[in-house]
Motif scaffolding. Structure first.
Motif, mmCIF file in Angstrom:
data_model
loop_
_atom_site.group_PDB
_atom_site.id
_atom_site.type_symbol
_atom_site.label_atom_id
_atom_site.label_comp_id
_atom_site.label_asym_id
_atom_site.label_seq_id
_atom_site.Cartn_x
_atom_site.Cartn_y
_atom_site.Cartn_z
ATOM 1 N N GLN A 1 3.129 -21.512 3.178
ATOM 2 C CA GLN A 1 2.563 -21.505 1.657
ATOM 3 C C GLN A 1 1.290 -21.110 1.825
ATOM 4 O OE1 GLN A 1 4.015 -21.055 -1.308
ATOM 5 N NE2 GLN A 1 4.876 -23.069 -1.391
ATOM 6 N N ASP B 1 -2.710 -20.691 0.896
ATOM 7 C CA ASP B 1 -3.903 -21.871 0.590
ATOM 8 C C ASP B 1 -4.627 -20.508 -0.446
ATOM 9 O OD1 ASP B 1 -5.858 -23.124 -0.255
ATOM 10 O OD2 ASP B 1 -6.648 -23.685 1.502
ATOM 11 N N PRO C 1 -7.009 -19.795 -8.628
ATOM 12 C CA PRO C 1 -5.743 -20.438 -8.469
ATOM 13 C C PRO C 1 -4.684 -20.587 -9.535
ATOM 14 C CG PRO C 1 -7.235 -22.321 -9.117
ATOM 15 C CD PRO C 1 -7.843 -20.977 -9.257
ATOM 16 N N HIS D 1 -14.503 -23.320 -7.536
ATOM 17 C CA HIS D 1 -13.785 -24.552 -6.892
ATOM 18 C C HIS D 1 -14.599 -25.646 -7.045
ATOM 19 C CE1 HIS D 1 -12.011 -26.858 -3.511
ATOM 20 N NE2 HIS D 1 -10.638 -26.582 -4.094
ATOM 21 N N GLU E 1 -0.046 -23.490 -5.806
ATOM 22 C CA GLU E 1 0.712 -22.606 -4.770
ATOM 23 C C GLU E 1 1.080 -21.447 -5.610
ATOM 24 O OE1 GLU E 1 4.006 -25.261 -4.821
ATOM 25 O OE2 GLU E 1 3.217 -26.938 -3.693
ATOM 26 N N ARG F 1 -4.024 -18.834 8.194
ATOM 27 C CA ARG F 1 -4.393 -19.122 6.740
ATOM 28 C C ARG F 1 -4.992 -18.079 6.167
ATOM 29 N NH1 ARG F 1 -5.104 -24.336 9.690
ATOM 30 N NH2 ARG F 1 -7.309 -23.767 9.726
ATOM 31 N N ALA G 1 -3.412 -16.187 2.603
ATOM 32 C CA ALA G 1 -3.965 -16.217 1.286
ATOM 33 C C ALA G 1 -4.616 -14.596 1.180
ATOM 34 C CB ALA G 1 -5.065 -16.944 1.560
ATOM 35 N N ASP H 1 -11.510 -19.527 6.115
ATOM 36 C CA ASP H 1 -10.295 -20.159 5.613
ATOM 37 C C ASP H 1 -10.740 -21.399 4.661
ATOM 38 O OD1 ASP H 1 -11.214 -22.064 7.569
ATOM 39 O OD2 ASP H 1 -9.128 -22.589 8.071
ATOM 40 N N THR H 2 -11.785 -21.330 3.630
ATOM 41 C CA THR H 2 -12.461 -22.216 3.028
ATOM 42 C C THR H 2 -12.365 -21.609 1.599
ATOM 43 O OG1 THR H 2 -14.522 -21.410 3.390
ATOM 44 C CG2 THR H 2 -13.564 -23.117 4.635
#
Length: 659
Positions: free
Chosen positions: A21, A23, A36, A70, A121, A310, A314, A639-640
C-alpha cells in the motif's frame, strides 16, 4: 490492459516483489503540493481535506494549492476535487464539514483534527475531529464520493453538517492575488447556490474564477432526512451560499453522504449519482475503489530496499491521478491537463502503464480543439487557463500515434497539431495568458522571438519576457510535428516543421555558450547573467521558471546538434560538469519557488531540467548519467511528507523517479 513490468533495483536488502500500500502522504508537505484525498484513477473526484495551521482563517496560499499541508492541525472543509501538485490553486468545490453542535456563525468554521488518527490509502481517507470525537471517512469512485461520519457522542441525537458553495482551495489572499488588474486570482466564487430539493437531497452549483472560470454541479444525498436548515451567509451577493443542515441520528451515530459531480449540468450530476452510487454502501464503495487501484498499481512490481520501495510506490501512485475524466458517465472528457509538466515524463510513462487511458485523453485533446479552436494548453476542469508556454499536447499526441496506441483519429490529430502550430488563434488584449505567446508570424519572420517585438500587454501588464523559453519549447513541439507529418506522408509539412525545430540555434550564443534573448536587430540582450531567473511574461528576462543555465540545454530533440554547437562531445561534457558544479544561488526579477532542488544550477524541482542528466550520454563521459541520476534519486526524493524537492505537478516529479 497493460502488461506487468518488473523494475529491479540492486539492493543488499531487497524487498519481495509485492506492491504494498503506497504511503500517499509523501509529497503532502512543503513543496510537493499533493493531497491524501480519496481518489479514483484518472477520475473526476478527489474527496479530501482542506486544512490550515490556523483556526482563525483559512489561508489559500501557495503551499495550499491542493488544499492541504501535512503539518496543519485544523480542518476547514472536505471538498470534492482538486489539481494535484500544481502551483496555482483551483477547485475544492461542493464542500462539507460535520459538527456535533450548531455552527456559531458564518466565519471561522473549522475543526481541530486528531492528527494521529489520520489514515490515507488509495481511494480512502479518514481522520477524527477532536470536538465530538467525530470519525470522518471518505472514499471515491470515478464521479462520486462517499462519506461516513460517525458521531459517537451524539448517537441517537442531533448532528450538523455544513454545506458550502462558497468554498475553494484558492482564496482571496495568497501569492497570486496580485497577478492582474482584472482579478484572475483575486476572486474565487462568482456564484454558488445550494438547494434542498427533498429532505434527503441537496443540489449545488458553483462558478469559480480562481485561475480560470469553471462550473461545477453536484448532487448530494443524505442517509437521514434534514430536519432543519439554516443559511449562514447572506451578504456579498457574488459569493456562494453556505447552509447548516441538522439531522436526527440513529443509535449507530452514523450519517452517510453521497456526492456526485458533473462539469456539464445538474442533471448530469444526478445521473452520475444514480448510475455509479445508487445506494448507501460505504464499505462496498471503498472495496471497489481499492480494487481499481490494485489493478493499476499491480502493473508494476519493484524489488528494492524498503526506502526506495516506499518512494517508488508513492511516486507511481501519483502518476495515476491526472488527467481526469470530468465528462459524465458514457461521455468521457479529460481535463486537469497540466501539459507543460506532464509531456516530459508522466504522459510517456502512462503510455506504458495505462495506454488505454492515454488513447482516451488524446481523443479529448481533439475534442477540445474542435470546441475551442486550438489544442489544450493547461486545461482546468473543462476550461483552458492558457497558462505556461508551448503547445505540449502535440508531443503527447505524436508519442501515442508513433507507439500505435489507438483511441483517436490520426488525421484529425494532425489537423489539430498543424493548425495549433501555425495559426494565431486570439488577438492581443483579449485577456488570455498563453495564446498570446504563439505569434507564429513573428517566429517565421525572424527565426526567434525578438524580445522588443513581443505583444504589448497581457491582462493590462507589459510583456517583456520569456522569449527564449518560448522558442526552445516551440522547437521541440515542431520536431514532434515533423515526425508525425513524415509518418503520414506529408513531406512538405515535415520539412517545414523540421526546419523550424532547428531555430533553437538562433538564440544560442557561441561566444558565451548560453541561450540568450535577442532583439529585432539581432543584438543580444544586455546585461546578461545566466543565473538570473525569469518567471512569466512580465519579468524583463527571457526565461520561464528558470534561467539560461537550465534552458540552454532545452534542446531535447537534437542533443547531438547541441553538442556540435558547443564544440563536440568533450565540450558538452565540460558544459554539463559546469552546470552541476556551479554554485546554486538563483535570483532575478521574477524568481519563483519552483526553481528548487538544486545541484549546482540544475534545478530538479522544476521540469525544464528533467532531461539534462541524460545529455551526458551524448558527451565524452556517458557514465556520468548514472552517477547524477542516482544522486538525484537518493538526495532529492525522500519517503517523508516533505519528500519532494519541488511541485509534483500532476505526476511530473513522480514519473521522473519511476523512470
Amino acid at each position: 490492459m497493460a502488461s506487468k513490468i518488473l523494475f529491479a533495483f540492486a539492493s543488499a536488502a531487497a524487498a519481495s516483489c509485492v506492491f504494498a500500500q503506497p504511503d500517499i502522504f509523501i509529497g503532502s508537505q512543503g513543496l510537493g503540493h499533493v493531497s491524501p484525498a480519496a481518489a479514483w484513477p484518472f477520475g473526476a473526484v478527489q474527496a479530501g481535506p482542506d486544512t490550515s495551521d490556523s483556526k482563525e482563517e483559512y489561508v489559500g496560499d501557495w503551499p495550499h494549492t491542493c488544499g492541504y499541508q501535512h503539518s496543519d492541525r485544523y480542518l476547514w472543509r472536505f471538498s470534492q476535487n482538486r489539481f494535484y501538485g500544481i502551483g496555482c490553486g483551483s477547485m475544492g468545490l461542493a464542500a462539507i464539514l460535520p459538527s456535533k453542535d450548531p455552527f456559531a456563525g458564518a466565519d471561522a468554521l473549522c475543526a481541530e483534527m486528531d492528527k494521529p488518527t489520520e489514515v490515507a490509502e488509495p481511494g480512502y481517507y479518514a481522520v477524527t475531529l477532536k470536538d465530538g470525537n467525530i470519525r470522518c471517512e471518505m472514499s471515491a469512485l470515478a464521479h462520486t464520493a462517499a462519506y461516513r461520519f460517525t458521531y459517537p457522542e451524539n448517537a441517537g441525537g442531533k448532528a450538523y453538517l455544513l454545506v458550502d458553495a462558497d468554498w475553494g482551495v484558492q482564496q482571496l489572499n495568497g501569492l497570486y492575488a496580485f497577478e492582474s488588474p482584472d482579478g484572475c486570482f483575486g476572486r474565487r466564487v462568482l456564484d454558488g447556490v445550494v438547494k434542498l430539493q427533498t429532505p434527503e437531497t441537496a443540489l449545488l452549483h458553483c462558478r469559480q474564477t480562481a485561475w480560470s472560470e469553471i462550473d461545477c454541479w453536484a448532487a448530494m444525498e443524505f442517509s437521514r432526512p434534514v430536519v432543519s436548515a439554516r443559511r449562514l451567509r447572506t451578504e456579498d451577493a457574488w459569493r456562494g451560499q453556505v447552509w447548516e443542515y441538522c439531522f436526527e441520528l440513529p443509535e449507530s451515530g452514523v450519517l452517510e453522504v453521497r456526492v456526485a459531480l458533473s462539469s456539464v449540468s445538474i442533471r448530469g450530476a444526478q445521473r452520475n449519482l444514480a448510475l455509479e452510487m445508487p445506494d448507501f454502501a460505504f464499505e462496498s464503495v471503498r472495496g471497489k475503489s481499492a480494487a481499481e487501484w490494485a489493478k493499476y498499481l499491480g502493473r508494476i512490481e519493484i524489488e528494492a530496499d524498503p526506502k526506495t520501495k516506499r518512494i517508488f510506490e508513492a511516486a507511481y501512485y501519483r502518476t495515476l491521478i491526472h488527467p481526469s475524466d470530468i465528462g459524465d458517465i458514457g461521455a468521457p472528457m479529460y481535463s486537469n491537463l497540466s501539459l507543460w509538466d506532464i509531456f516530459r515524463s508522466c504522459a510517456p510513462l502512462q503510455t506504458i502503464t495505462a495506454p488505454e487511458k492515454t488513447g482516451e485523453y488524446c481523443k479529448s485533446f481533439i475534442d477540445i480543439f474542435e470546441k475551442q479552436g486550438y489544442l489544450p494548453i493547461l486545461h482546468n476542469w473543462g476550461s483552458d487557463t492558457h497558462c505556461m508556454i508551448g503547445h505540449h499536447a502535440v508531443p503527447i499526441l505524436v508519442d501515442n500515434y508513433l507507439k500505435g496506441i489507438g483511441g483517436f483519429d490520426a488525421e484529425k490529430a494532425y489537423e489539430a497539431i498543424k493548425d495549433s502550430l501555425t495559426r494565431n488563434h486570439l488577438k492581443s488584449g483579449d485577456g488570455t495568458w498563453g495564446l498570446l505567446k504563439e505569434d507564429w508570424d513573428l517566429l517565421d519572420r525572424y527565426g526567434y522571438y525578438p524580445f522588443d517585438l513581443l505583444p504589448e500587454q497581457i491582462r493590462g501588464r507589459k510583456v517583456v519576457g520569456e522569449s527564449v523559453s518560448r522558442l526552445l519549447e516551440c522547437a521541440y513541439d515542431d520536431a514532434c510535428a515533423a515526425r508525425m507529418a513524415a509518418a503520414l506522408g506529408k513531406t512538405e509539412d515535415a520539412e517545414f516543421f523540421a526546419k523550424r525545430s532547428g531555430f533553437w540555434r538562433n538564440v544560442f550564443d557561441p561566444s558565451t555558450g548560453f541561450a540568450r534573448g535577442r532583439d529585432s536587430s539581432g543584438a543580444w540582450r544586455e546585461p546578461f547573467d545566466p543565473k538570473s531567473c525569469g518567471a512569466g511574461p512580465w519579468a524583463e528576462n527571457d526565461f520561464t521558471e528558470g534561467n539560461s543555465w537550465q534552458y540552454t540545454f532545452h534542446v531535447m530533440h537534437d542533443p547531438k546538434g547541441f553538442a556540435e554547437a558547443l564544440g563536440g562531445k568533450a565540450a558538452l561534457g565540460e558544459k554539463l560538469d559546469a552546470l552541476f558544479g556551479e554554485s546554486s544561488e538563483v535570483y532575478g526579477p521574477s524568481f519563483l519557488h519552483d526553481v528548487s532542488g538544486l545541484i549546482g544550477q540544475y534545478a530538479h524541482g522544476n521540469e525544464p531540467s528533467h532531461h539534462i542528466a541524460y545529455f551526458y550520454r551524448f558527451s565524452d563521459r556517458p557514465g556520468r548519467t548514472e552517477q547524477i541520476v542516482r544522486e538525484i534519486c537518493t538526495g532529492l526524493y525522500n519517503d517523508t511528507p516533505d519528500g519532494d524537492c519541488g511541485n509534483d505537478d500532476a505526476g511530473a516529479m513522480a514519473s521522473w523517479y519511476v523512470f
